[in-house]
Write an enzyme that holds these catalytic residues in place. Structure first.
Site, PDB file in Angstrom:
ATOM      1  N   LYS A  87       3.387  -1.888  -0.657  1.00 11.13           N
ATOM      2  CA  LYS A  87       3.308  -2.695   0.555  1.00 11.13           C
ATOM      3  C   LYS A  87       4.512  -3.627   0.642  1.00 11.13           C
ATOM      4  O   LYS A  87       4.885  -4.265  -0.344  1.00 11.13           O
ATOM      5  CB  LYS A  87       1.997  -3.493   0.553  1.00 11.13           C
ATOM      6  CG  LYS A  87       1.706  -4.249   1.855  1.00 11.13           C
ATOM      7  CD  LYS A  87       0.336  -4.914   1.762  1.00 11.13           C
ATOM      8  CE  LYS A  87      -0.032  -5.617   3.058  1.00 11.13           C
ATOM      9  NZ  LYS A  87      -1.384  -6.230   2.992  1.00 11.13           N
ATOM     10  N   SER A 156      -4.079  -5.160   6.933  1.00 16.43           N
ATOM     11  CA  SER A 156      -2.637  -5.235   7.070  1.00 16.43           C
ATOM     12  C   SER A 156      -1.881  -4.192   6.243  1.00 16.43           C
ATOM     13  O   SER A 156      -0.681  -3.967   6.455  1.00 16.43           O
ATOM     14  CB  SER A 156      -2.158  -6.630   6.649  1.00 16.43           C
ATOM     15  OG  SER A 156      -2.445  -6.883   5.277  1.00 16.43           O
ATOM     16  N   SER A 180      -7.761  -6.249   4.336  1.00 13.46           N
ATOM     17  CA  SER A 180      -6.543  -5.445   4.436  1.00 13.46           C
ATOM     18  C   SER A 180      -6.460  -4.243   3.516  1.00 13.46           C
ATOM     19  O   SER A 180      -5.568  -3.406   3.674  1.00 13.46           O
ATOM     20  CB  SER A 180      -5.325  -6.339   4.186  1.00 13.46           C
ATOM     21  OG  SER A 180      -5.273  -7.379   5.125  1.00 13.46           O
TER      22      SER A 180
END
Length: 455
Positions: A87, A156, A180
């Protein structure tokens, strides 16, 4: 519409761990495995858009080094040669860390965060940085759902979920403050693991709020556990936390004494057909003789349900207050660099006072205390990972109302891709007790065994 038909059996074959024996006997290599991942990326990344940055040359060099170690019978760890997506909140010395924001465009820190340093030491292949929503909050990035590109991949950890769902990598690192990890895992047919708070070192991660936990999106339950466990072995937990412990191998299945059915505030938002699918799955588990207890049968569970009802609102305000300081600076310095989505939230967060924040923390503490009091009788809560499949459109990342519960509790959670709705994947979620992550995986494996699925 572009799509890749959702097939649970095909998804389960995308894992890494089942190839390791072939690496050791020479019939396969980490470099060949990486090239198969790259072939999928070449085929579909143009439409899925899971990656913010790729380092193919570096990944190939790392895979070649791993192949040589396997040929010598000396892999560095159980995840040596495993390709990872990371990420784009976590520092990597060979790629920028841009946090889904133009403010950080081209941001090269020249170092690895603790987690990435540990993964490299373990022999992992760091393939690329996956797309995150802006600052890992609610403003979507460009990523699309691999099973239907007209739908959101969630957030996210948008790119991480989509990269695993599309078969680009067997594991991608994500983080969760609200929902997320668990929500995009559900939308992208991942085995998602949100560990206990503090289980994996966050040093060098651009998300250091009081509920942030780092975890894994994976193609299999085994990969989800082993990647996280080896990461913690090499990088430790947060300061003051030991981190994940126990054997690296996936725990053996353990039949639970009972399971708690947890509806939470999300149940009223869940369509009847999804409720029916969840009920049918719970009935299958109950048919094994394991009691499944809900709020109707237990006054203690009913009280807990009521206490947890405002979990999403409390979490949003806690996180908004904690993120206020850097965000307000960014907005003051260059208002145009912040999306309208975030700017609108900032205006609300600026109204939260320190006294109100203290009340919010007290509410969170009360939720955690109630969960701890339940844990002896109900060590595992079973619920949905999301109210339904990934929503159509790309202007939001879906409702985190189910996923937020483990975040506010600081508890481990696993999303299992066991349901379908509207031809799309949908996960069920197991929530365990803090620092009992391994026990939660033992229960998850029992569920897969009961359903005749491979871990």
């Amino acid at each position: 519409m572009t799509s890749e038909t959702y097939d649970p059996q095909t998804c389960s074959l995308r894992g890494f761990h089942m190839h390791v024996s072939r690496f050791l006997d020479g019939s396969d290599t980490p470099r060949a495995y990486l090239e198969r991942c790259l072939a999928e990326i070449d085929r579909r990344e143009g439409e899925v858009r899971a990656f913010a940055t790729l380092n193919i040359e570096g990944a190939r060099a790392a895979a070649d080094a791993s192949s040589a170690r396997y040929a010598a019978g000396a892999p560095l760890s159980e995840i040596d040669g495993m390709p990872f997506g990371i990420k784009d909140l976590f520092e990597t010395e060979d790629m920028p860390t841009e946090c889904g924001s133009p403010i950080f465009k081209g941001n090269h820190t020249g170092r690895d965060c603790a987690l990435i340093a540990g993964l490299r030491e373990a022999g992992a292949v760091i393939l690329g940085k996956t797309v995150t929503t802006e600052f890992a909050f609610y403003n979507p990035g460009p990523t699309r759902n691999p099973f239907d590109t007209e739908r959101t991949p969630g957030g996210s950890s948008s790119g991480s979920g989509a990269a695993v769902g599309a078969g680009f990598v067997p594991v991608a690192i994500g983080s969760q403050v609200v929902g997320s990890l668990i929500r995009p895992s559900s939308y992208n047919a991942n085995y998602g693991f949100k560990p206990s708070f503090g289980a994996i070192n966050r040093e060098g991660a651009y998300s250091n709020l009081s509920q942030t936990a780092l975890g894994t999106h994976a193609a299999t339950l085994t990969d989800a556990w082993m990647a996280a466990r080896v990461a913690a072995k090499f990088c430790g937990g947060d300061p003051g936390h030991v981190g994940l412990t126990g054997a690296v191998a996936l725990p053996e299945a353990v039949r639970p004494a009972r399971l708690a059915r947890f509806e939470s505030a999300g149940w009223d938002k869940t369509p009847p057909e999804v409720r029916a699918a969840f009920d049918a799955l719970m009935d299958r588990l109950a048919a094994t003789g394991v009691p499944t207890v809900g709020r109707e049968e237990s006054a203690r569970l009913e009280g807990f349900e009521q206490l947890m009802a405002p979990a999403l609102e409390v979490t949003n305000d806690i996180c908004g207050y904690e993120f206020l300081w850097p965000l307000r600076y960014y907005h003051r310095r260059d208002p145009g660099s912040i999306s309208q989505n975030i700017a609108t939230r900032l205006a609300d967060w600026e109204k939260i006072t320190a006294d109100q924040y203290a009340v919010l923390l007290d509410k969170r503490d009360a939720m955690r205390a109630a969960h701890a009091a339940l844990s002896d009788d109900f060590p595992v809560l079973v619920t949905l990972s999301a109210p339904g499949p990934a929503p159509r459109g790309h202007d939001w990342t879906g409702d985190p109302v189910f996923a937020v519960n483990s975040s506010i509790l600081g508890a481990p959670a696993i999303s299992l891709p066991l349901l379908e709705a509207d031809g799309m994947p949908l996960g069920i979620q197991l929530i365990g007790s803090p620092k009992k992550d391994r026990e939660l995986f033992a229960c998850a494996r029992w569920i897969l065994d009961t359903l005749g699925l491979k871990p």
